[in-house]
Design a protein around this motif. Structure first.
Motif, PDB file in Angstrom:
ATOM      1  N   LEU A  35     -28.477  -6.510   8.611  1.00  0.00           N
ATOM      2  CA  LEU A  35     -27.197  -6.566   9.122  1.00  0.00           C
ATOM      3  C   LEU A  35     -26.867  -8.131   8.971  1.00  0.00           C
ATOM      4  O   LEU A  35     -27.104  -8.774  10.155  1.00  0.00           O
ATOM      5  N   PHE A  36     -25.803  -8.500   8.354  1.00  0.00           N
ATOM      6  CA  PHE A  36     -25.314  -9.672   7.955  1.00  0.00           C
ATOM      7  C   PHE A  36     -23.650 -10.345   9.500  1.00  0.00           C
ATOM      8  O   PHE A  36     -23.383  -9.076   8.921  1.00  0.00           O
ATOM      9  N   ILE A  37     -23.870 -11.109  10.422  1.00  0.00           N
ATOM     10  CA  ILE A  37     -22.999 -11.341  11.349  1.00  0.00           C
ATOM     11  C   ILE A  37     -22.228 -12.826  10.634  1.00  0.00           C
ATOM     12  O   ILE A  37     -23.028 -13.946  10.137  1.00  0.00           O
ATOM     13  N   ASP A  38     -21.468 -13.022  10.212  1.00  0.00           N
ATOM     14  CA  ASP A  38     -20.876 -14.112  10.016  1.00  0.00           C
ATOM     15  C   ASP A  38     -18.896 -13.787   9.860  1.00  0.00           C
ATOM     16  O   ASP A  38     -18.177 -12.309  10.132  1.00  0.00           O
ATOM     17  N   ASP A  39     -18.875 -15.368  10.467  1.00  0.00           N
ATOM     18  CA  ASP A  39     -16.831 -14.656  10.515  1.00  0.00           C
ATOM     19  C   ASP A  39     -16.188 -15.372   9.537  1.00  0.00           C
ATOM     20  O   ASP A  39     -14.898 -15.732   9.881  1.00  0.00           O
ATOM     21  N   ARG A  40     -16.293 -15.129   8.619  1.00  0.00           N
ATOM     22  CA  ARG A  40     -15.728 -15.465   7.610  1.00  0.00           C
ATOM     23  C   ARG A  40     -15.794 -14.176   6.118  1.00  0.00           C
ATOM     24  O   ARG A  40     -17.054 -13.970   6.102  1.00  0.00           O
ATOM     25  N   GLN A  41     -14.352 -14.396   6.086  1.00  0.00           N
ATOM     26  CA  GLN A  41     -14.774 -12.047   5.493  1.00  0.00           C
ATOM     27  C   GLN A  41     -15.113 -12.493   3.698  1.00  0.00           C
ATOM     28  O   GLN A  41     -16.233 -11.609   3.052  1.00  0.00           O
ATOM     29  N   HIS A  42     -14.784 -13.794   3.210  1.00  0.00           N
ATOM     30  CA  HIS A  42     -15.834 -13.736   2.076  1.00  0.00           C
ATOM     31  C   HIS A  42     -17.139 -14.079   1.967  1.00  0.00           C
ATOM     32  O   HIS A  42     -17.534 -13.558   1.307  1.00  0.00           O
ATOM     33  N   SER A  43     -17.549 -14.697   3.338  1.00  0.00           N
ATOM     34  CA  SER A  43     -19.076 -14.231   3.263  1.00  0.00           C
ATOM     35  C   SER A  43     -19.875 -13.026   3.524  1.00  0.00           C
ATOM     36  O   SER A  43     -20.720 -12.472   3.207  1.00  0.00           O
ATOM     37  N   ILE A  44     -18.585 -11.678   4.423  1.00  0.00           N
ATOM     38  CA  ILE A  44     -19.297 -10.228   4.442  1.00  0.00           C
ATOM     39  C   ILE A  44     -19.287  -9.908   3.254  1.00  0.00           C
ATOM     40  O   ILE A  44     -20.268  -9.385   2.903  1.00  0.00           O
ATOM     41  N   ASP A  45     -18.051 -10.306   2.367  1.00  0.00           N
ATOM     42  CA  ASP A  45     -17.965  -9.936   0.669  1.00  0.00           C
ATOM     43  C   ASP A  45     -18.741 -10.091  -0.285  1.00  0.00           C
ATOM     44  O   ASP A  45     -19.389  -9.013  -1.450  1.00  0.00           O
ATOM     45  N   GLY A  46     -19.565 -11.264   0.019  1.00  0.00           N
ATOM     46  CA  GLY A  46     -20.587 -12.081  -0.653  1.00  0.00           C
ATOM     47  C   GLY A  46     -21.729 -10.725   0.075  1.00  0.00           C
ATOM     48  O   GLY A  46     -22.736 -10.515  -1.142  1.00  0.00           O
ATOM     49  N   ALA A  47     -21.884 -10.465   0.742  1.00  0.00           N
ATOM     50  CA  ALA A  47     -22.602 -10.174   0.999  1.00  0.00           C
ATOM     51  C   ALA A  47     -23.039  -8.771   0.681  1.00  0.00           C
ATOM     52  O   ALA A  47     -24.022  -8.234  -0.037  1.00  0.00           O
ATOM     53  N   ALA A  48     -21.951  -7.794   1.045  1.00  0.00           N
ATOM     54  CA  ALA A  48     -22.281  -6.859   1.085  1.00  0.00           C
ATOM     55  C   ALA A  48     -22.217  -6.830  -1.107  1.00  0.00           C
ATOM     56  O   ALA A  48     -22.262  -5.274  -1.028  1.00  0.00           O
ATOM     57  N   ALA A  49     -21.543  -7.586  -1.910  1.00  0.00           N
ATOM     58  CA  ALA A  49     -22.024  -7.497  -3.531  1.00  0.00           C
ATOM     59  C   ALA A  49     -23.543  -6.589  -3.143  1.00  0.00           C
ATOM     60  O   ALA A  49     -23.452  -6.680  -5.261  1.00  0.00           O
ATOM     61  N   VAL A  50     -24.049  -7.314  -2.800  1.00  0.00           N
ATOM     62  CA  VAL A  50     -26.098  -7.102  -2.954  1.00  0.00           C
ATOM     63  C   VAL A  50     -26.335  -6.254  -2.235  1.00  0.00           C
ATOM     64  O   VAL A  50     -27.633  -5.813  -1.785  1.00  0.00           O
ATOM     65  N   GLY A  51     -25.606  -5.946  -1.347  1.00  0.00           N
ATOM     66  CA  GLY A  51     -25.627  -4.254  -0.699  1.00  0.00           C
ATOM     67  C   GLY A  51     -25.602  -4.429   0.829  1.00  0.00           C
ATOM     68  O   GLY A  51     -26.494  -3.594   1.155  1.00  0.00           O
ATOM     69  N   ILE A  52     -25.754  -5.920   1.201  1.00  0.00           N
ATOM     70  CA  ILE A  52     -25.721  -6.017   2.673  1.00  0.00           C
ATOM     71  C   ILE A  52     -24.649  -5.239   3.959  1.00  0.00           C
ATOM     72  O   ILE A  52     -23.738  -6.072   3.024  1.00  0.00           O
ATOM     73  N   ARG A  53     -24.816  -4.472   4.391  1.00  0.00           N
ATOM     74  CA  ARG A  53     -24.153  -4.863   5.324  1.00  0.00           C
ATOM     75  C   ARG A  53     -23.437  -5.382   6.049  1.00  0.00           C
ATOM     76  O   ARG A  53     -23.877  -6.511   6.711  1.00  0.00           O
ATOM     77  N   GLY A  54     -22.526  -5.881   6.589  1.00  0.00           N
ATOM     78  CA  GLY A  54     -21.788  -7.125   7.259  1.00  0.00           C
ATOM     79  C   GLY A  54     -20.582  -6.478   8.620  1.00  0.00           C
ATOM     80  O   GLY A  54     -20.463  -5.832   8.693  1.00  0.00           O
ATOM     81  N   VAL A  55     -20.840  -7.970   9.905  1.00  0.00           N
ATOM     82  CA  VAL A  55     -20.288  -7.863  11.296  1.00  0.00           C
ATOM     83  C   VAL A  55     -19.154  -9.046  10.663  1.00  0.00           C
ATOM     84  O   VAL A  55     -19.982 -10.159  10.567  1.00  0.00           O
ATOM     85  N   LEU A  56     -18.057  -8.984  10.650  1.00  0.00           N
ATOM     86  CA  LEU A  56     -17.580  -9.859  10.991  1.00  0.00           C
ATOM     87  C   LEU A  56     -16.974 -10.536  12.348  1.00  0.00           C
ATOM     88  O   LEU A  56     -16.373  -9.717  13.243  1.00  0.00           O
ATOM     89  N   GLN A  57     -17.693 -11.769  12.809  1.00  0.00           N
ATOM     90  CA  GLN A  57     -17.699 -12.368  14.198  1.00  0.00           C
ATOM     91  C   GLN A  57     -16.021 -12.114  14.754  1.00  0.00           C
ATOM     92  O   GLN A  57     -15.513 -13.132  13.747  1.00  0.00           O
ATOM     93  N   ARG A  58     -15.669 -11.892  15.191  1.00  0.00           N
ATOM     94  CA  ARG A  58     -14.140 -11.749  16.057  1.00  0.00           C
ATOM     95  C   ARG A  58     -14.803 -11.955  17.620  1.00  0.00           C
ATOM     96  O   ARG A  58     -13.726 -12.878  18.239  1.00  0.00           O
ATOM     97  N   ASP A  59     -15.263 -11.380  18.103  1.00  0.00           N
ATOM     98  CA  ASP A  59     -15.580 -11.418  19.798  1.00  0.00           C
ATOM     99  C   ASP A  59     -16.839 -10.464  19.209  1.00  0.00           C
ATOM    100  O   ASP A  59     -17.555  -9.659  19.429  1.00  0.00           O
ATOM    101  N   ASN A  60     -17.946 -11.247  20.630  1.00  0.00           N
ATOM    102  CA  ASN A  60     -19.238 -11.100  21.069  1.00  0.00           C
ATOM    103  C   ASN A  60     -19.492  -9.317  21.747  1.00  0.00           C
ATOM    104  O   ASN A  60     -20.446  -9.610  20.783  1.00  0.00           O
ATOM    105  N   ALA A  61     -18.593  -9.212  22.416  1.00  0.00           N
ATOM    106  CA  ALA A  61     -18.742  -8.232  22.536  1.00  0.00           C
ATOM    107  C   ALA A  61     -18.941  -6.780  21.403  1.00  0.00           C
ATOM    108  O   ALA A  61     -19.708  -6.057  21.648  1.00  0.00           O
ATOM    109  N   LEU A  62     -17.811  -7.101  20.314  1.00  0.00           N
ATOM    110  CA  LEU A  62     -17.999  -6.046  19.363  1.00  0.00           C
ATOM    111  C   LEU A  62     -19.570  -6.153  18.452  1.00  0.00           C
ATOM    112  O   LEU A  62     -19.375  -5.402  17.221  1.00  0.00           O
TER     113      LEU A  62
END
Length: 207
Positions: free
Chosen positions: A169-196
């Motif tokens: 599971l990959f944590i990043d604050d940039r959507q394009h970085s989350i999309d890059g992870a998804a392109a190789v099969g890695i699930r991502g979480v867009l960091q906006r709030d610590n609790a979430l």
């Protein structure tokens, strides 16, 4: 046997509180003002310095600052002050809540970092935050030779983790970085709030 799960963190905007959309321009403007140069002249000098690509190459930090200092006619003290100001801005402040949550996960998951970076970041961030006490491996773009969201950045990280993409599971604050992870099969979480983010990590580990 269940495969080991990994939580892979970005640094800037995730483990560090820093405005990646603003700090670089603010830093350049501070030093433009300090030199007394008009911005077009300042920018032309920086462009003419042909600075090395310290985001994808290691071992060039000293050359970078030497070239930049010469281009801007800085003396050694000012050059050192510019470098120190750069790293203070670059590193921001610790996202203590998320760092301590990551520390609490030891034994439940592998903990690693994948971050776009500049040569010198490993030493500067280690001095401030001691990331190596929590995260292993720490994959920096200047050492891997490639930035996110290039798929190769994530594939190199997976090699170092010795993990399948589905177990990360990959944590990043940039959507394009989350999309890059998804392109190789890695699930991502867009960091906006610590609790979430923490809730998403817990759900991934419980899955």
């Amino acid at each position: 046997m269940t495969a080991k799960k990994w939580i892979l963190f970005d640094i800037g905007g995730v483990l560090e509180v820093v405005d990646d959309d603003a700090w670089q321009e603010q830093w350049w403007q501070r030093w433009c003002t300090h030199t007394g140069l008009e911005r077009p002249d300042f920018d032309a000098r920086v462009e003419g310095a042909e600075l090395p690509e310290i985001d994808v190459k290691a071992g060039l930090e000293a050359e970078f600052w030497q070239r930049l200092g010469t281009a801007l006619a800085l003396d050694a003290d000012d050059r050192d002050a510019m470098r120190a100001d750069f790293w203070d801005a670059y590193c921001g402040t610790a996202n203590t809540e998320l760092i301590e949550f990551a520390r609490s996960l030891r034994g439940r998951a592998g903990l690693a970092i994948l971050s776009n970076s500049a040569d010198g970041a490993r030493e500067e961030e280690e001095r401030r935050y001691g990331f190596s006490e929590i995260f292993d491996p720490i994959c920096y773009s200047h050492e891997q030779g490639v930035n996110k969201p290039d798929p190769q950045a994530y594939l190199l990280a997976l090699q170092k983790l010795d993990a399948d993409a589905a177990d990360v599971l990959f944590i990043d604050d940039r959507q394009h970085s989350i999309d890059g992870a998804a392109a190789v099969g890695i699930r991502g979480v867009l960091q906006r709030d610590n609790a979430l983010t923490i809730a998403a990590i817990e759900a991934f580990l419980a899955d």
